[in-house]
Scaffold this motif. Structure first.
Motif, PDB file in Angstrom:
ATOM      1  N   ASN A 215       0.812  -1.229   0.000  1.00  0.00           N
ATOM      2  CA  ASN A 215       0.000   0.000   0.000  1.00  0.00           C
ATOM      3  C   ASN A 215       0.842   1.274   0.000  1.00  0.00           C
ATOM      4  O   ASN A 215       0.546   2.246   0.706  1.00  0.00           O
ATOM      5  CB  ASN A 215      -0.949   0.004   1.200  1.00  0.00           C
ATOM      6  CG  ASN A 215      -1.931  -1.150   1.158  1.00  0.00           C
ATOM      7  OD1 ASN A 215      -2.490  -1.456   0.096  1.00  0.00           O
ATOM      8  ND2 ASN A 215      -2.136  -1.807   2.283  1.00  0.00           N
ATOM      9  N   GLY A 216       1.902   1.266  -0.798  1.00  0.00           N
ATOM     10  CA  GLY A 216       2.722   2.463  -0.948  1.00  0.00           C
ATOM     11  C   GLY A 216       3.880   2.578   0.001  1.00  0.00           C
ATOM     12  O   GLY A 216       4.680   3.528  -0.095  1.00  0.00           O
ATOM     13  N   LEU A 217       4.031   1.620   0.925  1.00  0.00           N
ATOM     14  CA  LEU A 217       5.137   1.686   1.882  1.00  0.00           C
ATOM     15  C   LEU A 217       6.479   1.471   1.195  1.00  0.00           C
ATOM     16  O   LEU A 217       7.485   2.087   1.557  1.00  0.00           O
ATOM     17  CB  LEU A 217       4.928   0.637   2.976  1.00  0.00           C
ATOM     18  CG  LEU A 217       5.956   0.620   4.116  1.00  0.00           C
ATOM     19  CD1 LEU A 217       5.943   1.955   4.862  1.00  0.00           C
ATOM     20  CD2 LEU A 217       5.657  -0.526   5.077  1.00  0.00           C
ATOM     21  N   PHE A 218       6.503   0.582   0.167  1.00  0.00           N
ATOM     22  CA  PHE A 218       7.732   0.301  -0.568  1.00  0.00           C
ATOM     23  C   PHE A 218       7.551   0.687  -2.036  1.00  0.00           C
ATOM     24  O   PHE A 218       6.505   0.444  -2.629  1.00  0.00           O
ATOM     25  CB  PHE A 218       8.098  -1.185  -0.481  1.00  0.00           C
ATOM     26  CG  PHE A 218       8.252  -1.687   0.932  1.00  0.00           C
ATOM     27  CD1 PHE A 218       9.294  -1.256   1.726  1.00  0.00           C
ATOM     28  CD2 PHE A 218       7.336  -2.578   1.459  1.00  0.00           C
ATOM     29  CE1 PHE A 218       9.427  -1.717   3.027  1.00  0.00           C
ATOM     30  CE2 PHE A 218       7.449  -3.035   2.754  1.00  0.00           C
ATOM     31  CZ  PHE A 218       8.500  -2.605   3.547  1.00  0.00           C
ATOM     32  N   GLY A 219       8.596   1.271  -2.610  1.00  0.00           N
ATOM     33  CA  GLY A 219       8.538   1.647  -4.009  1.00  0.00           C
ATOM     34  C   GLY A 219       7.854   2.980  -4.228  1.00  0.00           C
ATOM     35  O   GLY A 219       7.649   3.760  -3.285  1.00  0.00           O
ATOM     36  N   GLU A 220       7.499   3.221  -5.463  1.00  0.00           N
ATOM     37  CA  GLU A 220       6.892   4.502  -5.844  1.00  0.00           C
ATOM     38  C   GLU A 220       5.563   4.292  -6.579  1.00  0.00           C
ATOM     39  O   GLU A 220       5.273   4.932  -7.579  1.00  0.00           O
ATOM     40  CB  GLU A 220       7.871   5.297  -6.709  1.00  0.00           C
ATOM     41  CG  GLU A 220       9.175   5.626  -5.983  1.00  0.00           C
ATOM     42  CD  GLU A 220      10.170   6.372  -6.848  1.00  0.00           C
ATOM     43  OE1 GLU A 220       9.834   6.663  -8.020  1.00  0.00           O
ATOM     44  OE2 GLU A 220      11.273   6.669  -6.360  1.00  0.00           O
ATOM     45  N   GLY A 221       4.809   3.324  -6.101  1.00  0.00           N
ATOM     46  CA  GLY A 221       3.486   3.078  -6.671  1.00  0.00           C
ATOM     47  C   GLY A 221       3.503   2.289  -7.970  1.00  0.00           C
ATOM     48  O   GLY A 221       2.553   2.362  -8.761  1.00  0.00           O
ATOM     49  N   GLU A 222       4.587   1.497  -8.198  1.00  0.00           N
ATOM     50  CA  GLU A 222       4.702   0.761  -9.471  1.00  0.00           C
ATOM     51  C   GLU A 222       3.576  -0.248  -9.663  1.00  0.00           C
ATOM     52  O   GLU A 222       3.104  -0.447 -10.783  1.00  0.00           O
ATOM     53  CB  GLU A 222       6.059   0.047  -9.543  1.00  0.00           C
ATOM     54  CG  GLU A 222       7.248   0.953  -9.756  1.00  0.00           C
ATOM     55  CD  GLU A 222       7.818   1.487  -8.456  1.00  0.00           C
ATOM     56  OE1 GLU A 222       8.869   2.158  -8.500  1.00  0.00           O
ATOM     57  OE2 GLU A 222       7.219   1.220  -7.380  1.00  0.00           O
ATOM     58  N   GLU A 223       3.160  -0.906  -8.585  1.00  0.00           N
ATOM     59  CA  GLU A 223       2.092  -1.898  -8.721  1.00  0.00           C
ATOM     60  C   GLU A 223       0.805  -1.254  -9.237  1.00  0.00           C
ATOM     61  O   GLU A 223       0.179  -1.757 -10.191  1.00  0.00           O
ATOM     62  CB  GLU A 223       1.827  -2.592  -7.379  1.00  0.00           C
ATOM     63  CG  GLU A 223       2.827  -3.684  -7.011  1.00  0.00           C
ATOM     64  CD  GLU A 223       4.148  -3.122  -6.511  1.00  0.00           C
ATOM     65  OE1 GLU A 223       5.122  -3.879  -6.451  1.00  0.00           O
ATOM     66  OE2 GLU A 223       4.214  -1.917  -6.186  1.00  0.00           O
ATOM     67  N   GLU A 224       0.420  -0.146  -8.631  1.00  0.00           N
ATOM     68  CA  GLU A 224      -0.820   0.531  -9.022  1.00  0.00           C
ATOM     69  C   GLU A 224      -0.736   1.107 -10.433  1.00  0.00           C
ATOM     70  O   GLU A 224      -1.733   1.146 -11.161  1.00  0.00           O
ATOM     71  CB  GLU A 224      -1.137   1.656  -8.030  1.00  0.00           C
ATOM     72  CG  GLU A 224      -1.620   1.168  -6.665  1.00  0.00           C
ATOM     73  CD  GLU A 224      -0.515   0.539  -5.830  1.00  0.00           C
ATOM     74  OE1 GLU A 224       0.684   0.821  -6.109  1.00  0.00           O
ATOM     75  OE2 GLU A 224      -0.822  -0.241  -4.914  1.00  0.00           O
ATOM     76  N   GLU A 225       0.466   1.528 -10.825  1.00  0.00           N
ATOM     77  CA  GLU A 225       0.632   2.148 -12.144  1.00  0.00           C
ATOM     78  C   GLU A 225       0.785   1.126 -13.259  1.00  0.00           C
ATOM     79  O   GLU A 225       0.177   1.264 -14.335  1.00  0.00           O
ATOM     80  CB  GLU A 225       1.872   3.051 -12.118  1.00  0.00           C
ATOM     81  CG  GLU A 225       2.213   3.658 -13.481  1.00  0.00           C
ATOM     82  CD  GLU A 225       3.591   4.314 -13.493  1.00  0.00           C
ATOM     83  OE1 GLU A 225       4.095   4.591 -14.593  1.00  0.00           O
ATOM     84  OE2 GLU A 225       4.168   4.530 -12.403  1.00  0.00           O
ATOM     85  N   LYS A 226       1.579   0.076 -13.023  1.00  0.00           N
ATOM     86  CA  LYS A 226       2.004  -0.810 -14.103  1.00  0.00           C
ATOM     87  C   LYS A 226       1.286  -2.158 -14.145  1.00  0.00           C
ATOM     88  O   LYS A 226       1.254  -2.804 -15.198  1.00  0.00           O
ATOM     89  CB  LYS A 226       3.512  -1.056 -13.981  1.00  0.00           C
ATOM     90  CG  LYS A 226       4.366   0.204 -14.107  1.00  0.00           C
ATOM     91  CD  LYS A 226       5.826  -0.061 -13.733  1.00  0.00           C
ATOM     92  CE  LYS A 226       6.690   1.169 -13.898  1.00  0.00           C
ATOM     93  NZ  LYS A 226       6.954   1.503 -15.312  1.00  0.00           N
ATOM     94  N   LEU A 227       0.734  -2.601 -13.006  1.00  0.00           N
ATOM     95  CA  LEU A 227       0.161  -3.941 -12.939  1.00  0.00           C
ATOM     96  C   LEU A 227      -1.354  -3.940 -12.758  1.00  0.00           C
ATOM     97  O   LEU A 227      -2.074  -4.652 -13.456  1.00  0.00           O
ATOM     98  CB  LEU A 227       0.814  -4.728 -11.787  1.00  0.00           C
ATOM     99  CG  LEU A 227       2.341  -4.836 -11.787  1.00  0.00           C
ATOM    100  CD1 LEU A 227       2.806  -5.619 -10.559  1.00  0.00           C
ATOM    101  CD2 LEU A 227       2.843  -5.492 -13.066  1.00  0.00           C
ATOM    102  N   VAL A 228      -1.848  -3.159 -11.793  1.00  0.00           N
ATOM    103  CA  VAL A 228      -3.265  -3.222 -11.432  1.00  0.00           C
ATOM    104  C   VAL A 228      -4.201  -2.924 -12.607  1.00  0.00           C
ATOM    105  O   VAL A 228      -5.187  -3.649 -12.810  1.00  0.00           O
ATOM    106  CB  VAL A 228      -3.556  -2.284 -10.240  1.00  0.00           C
ATOM    107  CG1 VAL A 228      -5.058  -2.180  -9.988  1.00  0.00           C
ATOM    108  CG2 VAL A 228      -2.847  -2.808  -8.991  1.00  0.00           C
ATOM    109  N   PRO A 229      -3.947  -1.891 -13.439  1.00  0.00           N
ATOM    110  CA  PRO A 229      -4.871  -1.651 -14.560  1.00  0.00           C
ATOM    111  C   PRO A 229      -4.990  -2.847 -15.498  1.00  0.00           C
ATOM    112  O   PRO A 229      -6.090  -3.139 -16.006  1.00  0.00           O
ATOM    113  CB  PRO A 229      -4.243  -0.443 -15.277  1.00  0.00           C
ATOM    114  CG  PRO A 229      -3.433   0.246 -14.226  1.00  0.00           C
ATOM    115  CD  PRO A 229      -2.883  -0.849 -13.370  1.00  0.00           C
ATOM    116  N   ALA A 230      -3.881  -3.544 -15.740  1.00  0.00           N
ATOM    117  CA  ALA A 230      -3.913  -4.708 -16.634  1.00  0.00           C
ATOM    118  C   ALA A 230      -4.668  -5.867 -15.996  1.00  0.00           C
ATOM    119  O   ALA A 230      -5.428  -6.578 -16.680  1.00  0.00           O
ATOM    120  CB  ALA A 230      -2.487  -5.134 -16.956  1.00  0.00           C
TER     121      ALA A 230
END
Length: 330
Positions: A215-230
């Motif tokens: 939930n944003g603790l690690f990284g710079e939101g890559e999961e929400e940007e690059k994976l979740v929409p797909a």
């Protein structure tokens, strides 16, 4: 129905012919599929002698001539190496022949004469010495089939992994991942397993960051940007896909049977779990080739240092052959 599997002989100066001879001496290969070697009959005869497998090598011109009987190695005989080659030596002739075997296999697959391709290892230096300037099998197959969007799948007992990125540095891999690529690979995983008979495969996607970002603790939101929409797009189309999940627990869950395949974000994330399962059991698979062509391969090289000594292990080829049978379009 037992699918017809075209086995390319690979570089004749390496262990390919030996492991083919050993694998086809195992009668189980004929119980699950119908193997035909694409190569040179004289080289396969030498391999049979070296491995003392007492198989009968039969030269054929077409798949239609094959009878697929245990105890027999039927070879689509290209007769490119009638003079033979020396073991463990980089040879232009062997490099050219290895390329031509793959070329013929693709022709046969396009013509629906074989149902999948299983490749023994080739030597990149020998192939490029012969003027075929490719990094390896995948690039050859992509060009011969006119494919631009494909992916690497790895398989081991109880675990299948497909990759968003492979042979690029970690920083570039993360930059390369985008929702379009993620969606495409999820779709390839679904289409490949569905074509093989698993109509609704369960797919899970690895997170990029530790704990999938937590939930944003690690990284710079890559999961929400690059994976979740797909993932959401694929799910909206009826594909059974979940994630992103933390990689440190996901592979355990997949091997346990919770998922049929895992989407890995970068090379080591996907390769390490497969290698841990056992080097002799790993299989490299190219998916997404046009025409629905499936290609499986051993997960090792030509092993020039042991070629001709009858000590090469055929278990990776047997695993690749079994995966070719499993994944061949039904």
């Amino acid at each position: 129905m037992r699918p017809i599997i075209g086995i390319t002989m690979g570089d004749a100066a390496g262990v390919g012919p030996e492991i083919i001879a050993k694998a086809l001496a195992d009668e189980s290969t004929f119980k699950i599929g119908r193997p035909v070697v694409i190569g040179d009959a004289t080289i396969m005869e030498r391999a049979v002698d070296i491995t003392e497998t007492e198989l009968n090598v039969v030269s054929v011109s077409t798949v239609d001539e094959c009878v697929f009987e245990p105890g027999t190695i039927e070879v689509i005989d290209l007769r490119l190496l009638t003079e033979g080659v020396s073991f463990g030596q980089v040879s232009e002739a062997a490099g050219n022949a290895a390329f031509r075997y793959v070329e013929r296999a693709v022709e046969l697959a396009k013509a629906k004469k074989i149902n999948a391709i299983c490749t023994a290892p080739l030597n990149k230096e020998a192939m490029q010495k012969a003027g075929h300037l490719y990094p390896g099998h995948t690039e050859i197959l992509a060009e011969l089939t006119g494919t631009t969007d494909f992916s690497m799948m790895l398989s081991a007992p109880n675990l299948k992994v497909i990759h968003l990125t492979t042979h690029v540095g970690l920083r570039k891999a993360i930059d390369t991942i985008n929702p379009e690529r993620t969606y495409k690979v999820i779709s390839l995983a679904h289409e490949t397993l569905a074509a093989a008979g698993n109509k609704q495969p369960k797919i899970a996607v690895c997170g990029i960051n530790p704990h999938a970002g937590e939930n944003g603790l690690f990284g710079e939101g890559e999961e929400e940007e690059k994976l979740v929409p797909a993932i959401e797009k694929a799910r909206g189309e009826g594909i059974d896909v979940e994630g992103p999940y933390p990689a440190d627990t996901l592979f355990f869950r997949a091997a346990r049977g919770d998922f049929d395949i895992v989407v890995a974000c970068y090379h080591d994330q996907g390769h390490v779990p497969i290698k841990v399962m056992g080097l002799e059991a790993g299989v490299n698979i190219t998916v997404g080739l046009k025409g629905g062509i499936v290609r499986t391969s051993v997960d090792h090289g030509t092993a020039f240092d042991i070629a001709g000594k009858n000590i090469a292990d055929e278990r990776s080829l047997l695993a690749a052959y079994r995966d070719a049978v499993e994944l061949a379009p039904k």
